[in-house]
Design an enzyme around this catalytic site. Structure first.
Site, PDB file in Angstrom:
ATOM      1  N   TYR A   1      28.816  16.783  49.518  1.00  0.00           N
ATOM      2  CA  TYR A   1      28.013  16.436  48.339  1.00  0.00           C
ATOM      3  C   TYR A   1      28.880  15.819  47.255  1.00  0.00           C
ATOM      4  CZ  TYR A   1      25.393  19.887  50.988  1.00  0.00           C
ATOM      5  OH  TYR A   1      24.798  20.584  52.007  1.00  0.00           O
TER       6      TYR A   1
ATOM      7  N   TYR B   1      15.219  24.799  51.724  1.00  0.00           N
ATOM      8  CA  TYR B   1      16.421  24.105  52.191  1.00  0.00           C
ATOM      9  C   TYR B   1      16.696  24.526  53.628  1.00  0.00           C
ATOM     10  CZ  TYR B   1      21.091  22.501  53.047  1.00  0.00           C
ATOM     11  OH  TYR B   1      22.169  21.875  53.623  1.00  0.00           O
TER      12      TYR B   1
ATOM     13  N   ASP C   1      14.039  30.794  59.264  1.00  0.00           N
ATOM     14  CA  ASP C   1      15.399  30.290  59.115  1.00  0.00           C
ATOM     15  C   ASP C   1      16.214  31.370  58.396  1.00  0.00           C
ATOM     16  OD1 ASP C   1      17.770  29.103  58.403  1.00  0.00           O
ATOM     17  OD2 ASP C   1      16.879  27.245  57.649  1.00  0.00           O
TER      18      ASP C   1
ATOM     19  N   LYS D   1      25.780  30.577  59.541  1.00  0.00           N
ATOM     20  CA  LYS D   1      26.617  31.064  58.435  1.00  0.00           C
ATOM     21  C   LYS D   1      27.406  32.350  58.752  1.00  0.00           C
ATOM     22  CE  LYS D   1      24.995  28.442  54.580  1.00  0.00           C
ATOM     23  NZ  LYS D   1      23.729  27.730  54.608  1.00  0.00           N
TER      24      LYS D   1
END
Ligand SMILES: *Cc1c(COP(=O)(O)O)cnc(C)c1O
Length: 423
Positions: free
Chosen positions: A15, A140, A240, A269
């Protein structure tokens, strides 16, 4: 050129522009919850490397698992080949989630892609052409094409891609707050299902906590109602759990707060304790059977590094470690400290609201122009956080010492105070 100069010239960061418009920190090493910078400074880690380092850095058990595996077999292709560490991992994931069929992926975004492809395939196997998904506003789900298409359309980092993205159906997000009324959101889901169910393959959501799209905590009962509605139309429930999974909300999976079992779950993660890039898509036996017994027969996906033995071995060690420690007591203790300490942020003029659950604490500001200044203040004062927009937040490793956690939160609050004083 020293390596920081090379970084500035050649290395694109997440980003970011190249060279970066903001300061990039050179990190020399890590241990437990400490980050050692190149210039000798030490930071307490308030980010656990984007929700992943749940046991802190350099845990001897995780380090040893990797060292052992590298001598046995660093990698082997997964096409037509099985190996012990992958088998053990998939059994663990099946036992933990109550789902049967595990597809190993190389990152969270990829597991979301595979989840979407699998849902479409399941519907096709049932002779239904359903290519659309329902997602929540503020969602997201990752940065690849399919994942981007189910992220919030305006608030996400992906709105710039516009008509490159497939169009899906978005519903009103559940109101902020673990005990809040969510009826408007369910009403919206019901209406959209009624109208579009013939096109919809699945409903994808982040359970209980929406992460990068706004760090929003919502009422788990929303998921119970969503479960019932989706069942009615045979629309797959895709949870998710990439951010929330492995204890971050105080339950092993956030779906456990609602006692629901999704049809498909994605994890990532924290899966390898933050050591290796790995994720998984896990489905019910019904889904894998339906696809496998249909004319289609196979799931057409296969990353080169699928089931990497190093990643599997450290994931196995991380899950074992989680299960053999009092992770839920540790996370409860972290939650209690956030409860107490975040109250001091509530009173500040710049602060809109505070919220927390499990190992996650969030301060939402009224304005979005202070993130960089707050980050700089925290680094100067020995704390690593990476705020974005209005959200000043921390997700910590479950092994963090009480005093270190207090320092993280107090430094975040002092950073906001310092801005107020300057105004
Ligand atoms: C981080 C995240 C992803 C993407 O995972 P990557 O490993 O970064 O590709 C997807 N969904 C959620 C909820 C996430 O937090």
């Amino acid at each position: 050129m020293n390596w920081l100069e090379i970084d500035n010239k050649h290395v694109w960061h997440p980003y970011n522009s190249l060279p970066s418009k903001t300061n990039i920190l050179g990190v020399k090493s890590t241990n437990k919850t400490t980050i050692y910078l190149n210039d000798g400074q030490e930071l307490i880690d308030g980010m656990s490397s984007w929700w992943s380092a749940i046991h802190g850095y350099n845990h001897p058990k995780l380090n040893n698992a990797l060292k052992k595996q590298v001598d046995i077999m660093p990698h082997i292709m997964f096409g037509g080949i099985a190996h012990e560490q992958a088998s053990i991992l998939c059994k663990k994931l099946s036992d933990l989630t109550g789902l049967n069929s595990v597809f190993l992926c190389d990152s969270g975004s990829v597991s979301v892609e595979v989840a979407l492809k699998t849902a479409i395939l399941y519907q096709k196997a049932k002779k239904k052409d359903k290519y659309k998904f329902i997602a929540l506003n503020n969602a997201y789900h990752g940065d690849t094409l399919g994942a981007m298409s189910v992220c919030d359309q305006t608030n996400s980092m992906h709105s710039i891609y516009g008509s490159y993205l497939p169009e899906h159906i978005f519903i009103k997000e559940p109101t902020l707050g673990f005990n809040s009324d969510y009826s408007e959101s369910i009403k919206d889901l019901e209406e959209k299902l009624l109208k579009y169910h013939e096109q919809i393959a699945g409903f994808i959501f982040e359970p209980v906590v929406q992460g990068a799209g706004g760090m929003r905590i919502y009422n788990p009962n929303f998921l119970k109602d969503a479960r019932k509605l989706c069942k009615k139309y045979d629309i797959l429930l895709i949870a998710d759990e990439i951010a929330t999974g492995f204890g971050h909300t105080g339950k092993m999976f956030a779906c456990d707060w609602a006692d629901i079992k999704p049809d498909i779950m994605t994890v990532g993660k924290g899966l390898t304790g933050g050591y290796m890039t790995m994720a998984a898509m896990i489905t019910s036996k019904n889904i894998s059977d339906t696809i496998s017994n249909s004319e289609i027969g196979v799931l057409m996906h296969g990353p080169t590094f699928m089931g990497n033995p190093l990643a599997c071995s450290v994931a196995n060690a991380s899950i074992d470690l989680l299960l053999e420690t009092n992770w839920n007591e540790n996370v409860k203790n972290i939650e209690n400290i956030f409860d107490i300490e975040l109250k001091n942020a509530q009173k500040l003029d710049l602060v809109a609201s505070v919220r927390n659950i499990g190992a996650i604490g969030v301060i939402e500001l009224k304005d979005d122009c202070y993130a960089q200044e707050i980050q700089d203040y925290c680094v100067k004062n020995g704390v690593w956080i990476r705020p974005f927009g209005k959200l000043i937040y921390s997700i910590v490793s479950y092994i963090i010492e009480d005093n270190d956690l207090k320092k993280v939160i107090r430094t975040m609050i002092n950073a906001i105070r310092s801005i107020e004083e300057k105004r």
